[in-house]
Design a protein around this motif. Structure first.
Motif, PDB file in Angstrom:
ATOM      1  N   GLY A 167      -7.840  -2.002   7.393  1.00 34.29           N
ATOM      2  CA  GLY A 167      -8.134  -3.147   8.492  1.00 34.29           C
ATOM      3  C   GLY A 167      -8.607  -4.278   7.605  1.00 34.29           C
ATOM      4  N   PHE A 168      -7.914  -5.609   7.729  1.00 31.74           N
ATOM      5  CA  PHE A 168      -8.094  -6.788   6.922  1.00 31.74           C
ATOM      6  C   PHE A 168      -8.622  -7.869   7.938  1.00 31.74           C
ATOM      7  N   VAL A 169      -9.351  -8.683   7.262  1.00 32.14           N
ATOM      8  CA  VAL A 169      -9.924  -9.972   7.913  1.00 32.14           C
ATOM      9  C   VAL A 169      -9.166 -11.042   7.042  1.00 32.14           C
ATOM     10  N   TYR A 170      -8.712 -11.874   7.692  1.00 34.16           N
ATOM     11  CA  TYR A 170      -8.164 -13.071   7.245  1.00 34.16           C
ATOM     12  C   TYR A 170      -8.679 -14.338   7.726  1.00 34.16           C
ATOM     13  N   ALA A 171      -8.898 -15.367   6.970  1.00 36.17           N
ATOM     14  CA  ALA A 171      -9.435 -16.584   7.374  1.00 36.17           C
ATOM     15  C   ALA A 171      -8.421 -17.698   7.580  1.00 36.17           C
ATOM     16  N   GLN A 172      -8.607 -18.268   8.733  1.00 37.64           N
ATOM     17  CA  GLN A 172      -7.471 -19.464   9.104  1.00 37.64           C
ATOM     18  C   GLN A 172      -6.195 -18.813   9.131  1.00 37.64           C
ATOM     19  N   PRO A 173      -5.939 -17.935  10.085  1.00 41.14           N
ATOM     20  CA  PRO A 173      -4.465 -17.304  10.111  1.00 41.14           C
ATOM     21  C   PRO A 173      -3.415 -18.257  10.536  1.00 41.14           C
ATOM     22  N   GLN A 174      -3.777 -19.624  11.049  1.00 37.39           N
ATOM     23  CA  GLN A 174      -2.898 -20.508  11.401  1.00 37.39           C
ATOM     24  C   GLN A 174      -2.238 -21.165  10.328  1.00 37.39           C
ATOM     25  N   GLU A 175      -2.986 -21.279   9.205  1.00 41.04           N
ATOM     26  CA  GLU A 175      -2.607 -21.658   7.717  1.00 41.04           C
ATOM     27  C   GLU A 175      -1.827 -20.680   6.756  1.00 41.04           C
ATOM     28  N   TYR A 176      -1.751 -19.386   7.305  1.00 40.80           N
ATOM     29  CA  TYR A 176      -1.398 -18.335   6.341  1.00 40.80           C
ATOM     30  C   TYR A 176       0.434 -18.585   5.928  1.00 40.80           C
ATOM     31  N   PRO A 213      -6.815 -11.450   1.874  1.00 41.22           N
ATOM     32  CA  PRO A 213      -7.876 -11.135   3.051  1.00 41.22           C
ATOM     33  C   PRO A 213      -9.236 -11.339   2.621  1.00 41.22           C
ATOM     34  N   ARG A 214     -10.108 -11.761   3.429  1.00 39.65           N
ATOM     35  CA  ARG A 214     -11.577 -12.093   3.201  1.00 39.65           C
ATOM     36  C   ARG A 214     -12.375 -10.496   3.166  1.00 39.65           C
ATOM     37  N   GLU A 215     -11.766  -9.658   3.955  1.00 41.26           N
ATOM     38  CA  GLU A 215     -12.460  -8.361   4.045  1.00 41.26           C
ATOM     39  C   GLU A 215     -11.536  -7.310   4.094  1.00 41.26           C
ATOM     40  N   ARG A 274     -16.203  -0.630   3.435  1.00 42.74           N
ATOM     41  CA  ARG A 274     -15.900  -2.051   3.828  1.00 42.74           C
ATOM     42  C   ARG A 274     -16.094  -2.780   2.644  1.00 42.74           C
ATOM     43  N   VAL A 275     -15.137  -3.485   2.083  1.00 38.90           N
ATOM     44  CA  VAL A 275     -15.263  -4.221   1.062  1.00 38.90           C
ATOM     45  C   VAL A 275     -15.078  -5.839   1.323  1.00 38.90           C
ATOM     46  N   SER A 276     -16.013  -6.723   0.887  1.00 33.90           N
ATOM     47  CA  SER A 276     -15.781  -7.885   1.228  1.00 33.90           C
ATOM     48  C   SER A 276     -15.612  -8.830  -0.121  1.00 33.90           C
ATOM     49  N   ALA A 277     -14.662  -9.809  -0.011  1.00 34.46           N
ATOM     50  CA  ALA A 277     -14.365 -10.592  -1.100  1.00 34.46           C
ATOM     51  C   ALA A 277     -15.746 -11.505  -1.592  1.00 34.46           C
ATOM     52  N   GLU A 278     -16.436 -11.753  -0.652  1.00 34.86           N
ATOM     53  CA  GLU A 278     -17.603 -12.699  -0.956  1.00 34.86           C
ATOM     54  C   GLU A 278     -18.743 -11.872  -1.454  1.00 34.86           C
ATOM     55  N   ALA A 279     -18.972 -10.728  -0.994  1.00 37.03           N
ATOM     56  CA  ALA A 279     -20.212  -9.830  -1.510  1.00 37.03           C
ATOM     57  C   ALA A 279     -19.669  -8.992  -2.669  1.00 37.03           C
ATOM     58  N   SER A 324     -12.767  -6.617  -7.010  1.00 40.44           N
ATOM     59  CA  SER A 324     -13.281  -5.132  -6.054  1.00 40.44           C
ATOM     60  C   SER A 324     -12.320  -5.108  -4.722  1.00 40.44           C
ATOM     61  N   LEU A 325     -12.043  -6.187  -4.249  1.00 37.04           N
ATOM     62  CA  LEU A 325     -11.026  -5.871  -3.097  1.00 37.04           C
ATOM     63  C   LEU A 325      -9.923  -5.775  -3.399  1.00 37.04           C
ATOM     64  N   LYS A 326      -9.287  -6.249  -4.393  1.00 41.91           N
ATOM     65  CA  LYS A 326      -7.905  -5.822  -4.966  1.00 41.91           C
ATOM     66  C   LYS A 326      -7.881  -4.504  -5.307  1.00 41.91           C
ATOM     67  N   GLN A 327      -8.893  -4.113  -6.092  1.00 45.66           N
ATOM     68  CA  GLN A 327      -8.948  -2.727  -6.503  1.00 45.66           C
ATOM     69  C   GLN A 327      -8.955  -1.597  -5.359  1.00 45.66           C
ATOM     70  N   ALA A 328      -9.773  -2.102  -4.385  1.00 49.11           N
ATOM     71  CA  ALA A 328      -9.934  -1.260  -2.987  1.00 49.11           C
ATOM     72  C   ALA A 328      -8.437  -0.988  -2.285  1.00 49.11           C
ATOM     73  N   ARG A 329      -7.611  -2.322  -2.333  1.00 49.49           N
ATOM     74  CA  ARG A 329      -6.463  -2.357  -1.704  1.00 49.49           C
ATOM     75  C   ARG A 329      -5.366  -1.438  -2.524  1.00 49.49           C
ATOM     76  N   HIS A 330      -5.403  -1.521  -3.797  1.00 45.92           N
ATOM     77  CA  HIS A 330      -4.569  -0.844  -4.602  1.00 45.92           C
ATOM     78  C   HIS A 330      -5.023   0.597  -4.510  1.00 45.92           C
ATOM     79  N   PHE A 331      -6.079   1.182  -4.477  1.00 51.15           N
ATOM     80  CA  PHE A 331      -6.723   2.348  -4.198  1.00 51.15           C
ATOM     81  C   PHE A 331      -6.137   3.315  -2.812  1.00 51.15           C
ATOM     82  N   ALA A 332      -5.976   2.159  -1.859  1.00 52.53           N
ATOM     83  CA  ALA A 332      -5.683   2.803  -0.735  1.00 52.53           C
ATOM     84  C   ALA A 332      -4.164   2.924  -0.416  1.00 52.53           C
ATOM     85  N   HIS A 333      -3.344   2.163  -1.239  1.00 50.86           N
ATOM     86  CA  HIS A 333      -2.045   2.265  -1.400  1.00 50.86           C
ATOM     87  C   HIS A 333      -1.585   3.626  -2.082  1.00 50.86           C
TER      88      HIS A 333
END
Length: 244
Positions: A110-119, A125-127, A170-175, A180-189
């Motif tokens: 699951g992903f959380v993106y900020a300002q999706p209208q500007e994607y 992703p933020r989370e 749950r991995v957050s880019a801010e926290a 760490s978020l990129k590593q979590a995504r790589h591990f999930a793949h």
């Protein structure tokens, strides 16, 4: 499926130790626990996630280490508890589980993106939320139901959702930081690739091409050849007996 290696290479263990050291939560204990759970297998990918939360006046930390090998997923949990108010006596609780990759039922991202209208395709992703299910366990999230009337005090029961999952991270880019978020995504793949039958780090093997089969001509030719030969032999023996 390849057999697990009995002697992990030094580079793989160094990468695992570096991830554990970065988390900074009893790193020597966590590494020894994970290495013991590997049973000599070589770690291919790892995800070490530290969570900190507050329980009244007490700060609690919990680390989850996920290690992927060629045939299993090793899950290790370590958390600590203070046995006195001064915090002088601390106990660590440890649990490990080894899950065969073929038993993993789902890997949900699951992903959380900020300002999706500007994607534009370059934003990260933020989370990220990683959910893994393998044993049929389910999580229930329940809330009191209501009828919509703010003055109503009747009991309307509970509403909730039920989701299949054995572990959720749950991995957050801010926290936790963008790395760490990129590593979590790589591990999930990598986990998703391994759990669907492909070897981690390798492309799926191509499906074999079936050769064209023409059974009828071969099946029909053999009886005709045998029939002609039998007829020739019969004629030869018949002529010989006639001459005698």
């Amino acid at each position: 499926m390849s057999q697990p290696s009995t002697v992990p290479n030094a580079r793989a263990l160094t990468a695992l130790k570096s991830a554990v050291d970065k988390a900074g939560f009893y790193p020597r204990l966590v590494f020894d626990v994970v290495e013991d759970a590997l049973d000599g297998r070589e770690p291919l990918e790892q995800l070490v996630h530290l969570e900190t939360h507050f329980d009244r006046a007490e700060v609690r930390r919990h680390v989850t280490a996920l290690v992927l090998t060629s045939d299993v997923l090793v899950v290790a949990h370590v958390d600590d508890h203070q046995l006195d108010e001064q915090g002088e006596t601390v106990m660590a609780q440890v649990s490990t589980e080894t899950v065969p990759l073929h038993q993993i039922r789902s890997v949900i991202l699951g992903f959380v993106y900020a300002q999706p209208q500007e994607y534009s395709g370059k934003e990260q992703p933020r989370e990220l939320t990683l959910s893994i299910a393998w044993s049929g366990g389910r999580r229930l999230d329940l809330l009191p139901a209501s009828c919509g009337d703010p003055q109503c005090e009747a009991d309307h029961g509970l509403n909730g959702t039920s989701s299949a999952e054995d572990i959720v991270l749950r991995v957050s880019a801010e926290a936790d930081g963008p790395k760490s978020l990129k590593q979590a995504r790589h591990f999930a793949h990598a986990l998703r690739t391994g759990s669907t039958g492909s070897r981690v780090g390798e492309a799926p093997e191509p499906r074999p091409v079936l050769a064209e089969r023409h059974p009828e001509p071969a099946r029909m030719a053999a009886p005709r050849a045998r029939g002609r030969r039998f007829a020739a032999l019969s004629g030869r023996f018949g002529a010989r007996s006639h001459r005698q």
